[in-house]
Design an enzyme around this catalytic site. Structure first.
Site, PDB file in Angstrom:
ATOM      1  CG  HIS A  82      -0.059   0.398   2.332  1.00 39.01           C
ATOM      2  ND1 HIS A  82      -0.011  -0.516   3.521  1.00 39.01           N
ATOM      3  CD2 HIS A  82       0.301   1.572   3.350  1.00 39.01           C
ATOM      4  CE1 HIS A  82       0.566  -0.384   4.884  1.00 39.01           C
ATOM      5  NE2 HIS A  82       0.820   1.606   4.498  1.00 39.01           N
ATOM      6  CG  ASP A 127       0.047  -3.445   2.719  1.00 40.53           C
ATOM      7  OD1 ASP A 127       0.415  -3.166   1.625  1.00 40.53           O
ATOM      8  OD2 ASP A 127      -0.624  -3.308   3.559  1.00 40.53           O
ATOM      9  CB  SER A 217       2.667   1.986   5.981  1.00 37.42           C
ATOM     10  OG  SER A 217       1.415   2.061   6.680  1.00 37.42           O
TER      11      SER A 217
END
EC number: 3.4.21.-
Length: 268
Positions: A82, A127, A217
């Site tokens: 992402h 992911d 992230s």
């Protein structure tokens, strides 16, 4: 983010998470930090942690769009899908390595050449992504788990993300913290069908207070293996808010994708 309309946010930014379509299914949440895309990634740091020492986690890297990552190979970074804008040639990402303080004069900066996003990634599960570097970085790499053996216990998280939910400022000094494993059953109690148990791991304290957040992230969640060496078990992926009471952070389960990651890396 409200309690009546819960929005899962990727830990790279305050953008809507991959599973935002299920908003409202959960009342309270503790989120990890991840951006929905490189364009929307925001800098952030670990909440409830403390500064890491120089060379404590030499495999950690910072990505210029506001995500983290780890050296899978000396010329390949493992991060979150992402955080990326898709697969293909990409020279826009600057990878910073070799330092805990991003402002240090000793920082190593290398440009990307290619990106490989997990095949079939559509915002739900899977992911992970790889970044090929223009040249190798002479720093230790982080071994990834190839079985579920290390998917329980206490994990270490680290990143340059927000230390407070919604801060949007991040930090130049690498933060670290420890979080305990949360079972799929307990995690689904909060996230319901938004969680993909076969592809995601949960971690965090029931009381909240410690978590990854926006800007973290793509960074690794890791622990020691039987030989006392660091091994990566997760990738900071998403969550509802940051470090809230009663809701764990969600991480990509690395062991599930170990073979796919190795195959993709060999083709870069």
């Amino acid at each position: 983010m409200t309690h009546t309309t819960t929005i899962a946010a990727k830990r790279g930014g305050l953008a809507l998470a991959k599973k935002a379509a299920a908003a409202g299914a959960v009342a309270l949440a503790v989120a990890s930090l991840q951006p929905v895309s490189a364009a929307h990634a925001a800098d952030a740091r670990v909440i409830g942690g403390k500064p890491a020492a120089q060379n404590e986690f030499p495999f950690m890297v910072h990505l210029s769009m506001g995500c983290g990552g780890a050296l899978y190979k000396k010329d390949i970074v493992l991060t979150a899908a992402h955080c990326m804008d898709g697969s293909g040639n990409n020279t826009r990402i600057t990878v910073t390595a070799g330092v805990a303080d991003l402002n240090s004069s000793g920082a190593i900066k290398v440009k990307s050449t290619k990106v490989k996003v997990a095949p079939g990634y559509d915002g739900v599960g899977k992911d992970w992504a790889l970044i090929k570097l223009a040249k190798p970085i002479d720093r230790p790499t982080l071994k990834i788990a190839t079985t579920a053996k290390y998917n329980r216990g206490t994990f270490t998280i680290a990143g340059w993300g927000d230390v407070r939910e919604g801060a949007g400022t991040g930090t130049t000094k690498l933060q670290k913290a420890n979080v305990p494993f949360v079972s799929d059953r307990a995690c689904k109690w909060h996230y319901g069908n938004r969680l993909v148990p076969k592809q995601e791991l949960c971690a965090g304290y029931a009381s909240g207070g410690i978590d990854t957040c926006q800007g973290d992230s793509g960074g690794p969640m890791f622990r020691k293996d039987d030989a006392g060496k660091w091994i990566q078990v997760g990738i900071v992926s998403w969550g509802d808010g940051c470090a809230r009471s009663g809701v764990p952070g969600v991480y990509t389960e690395v062991s599930t994708f170990a073979k796919d990651i190795a195959k993709a890396a060999s083709a870069l």
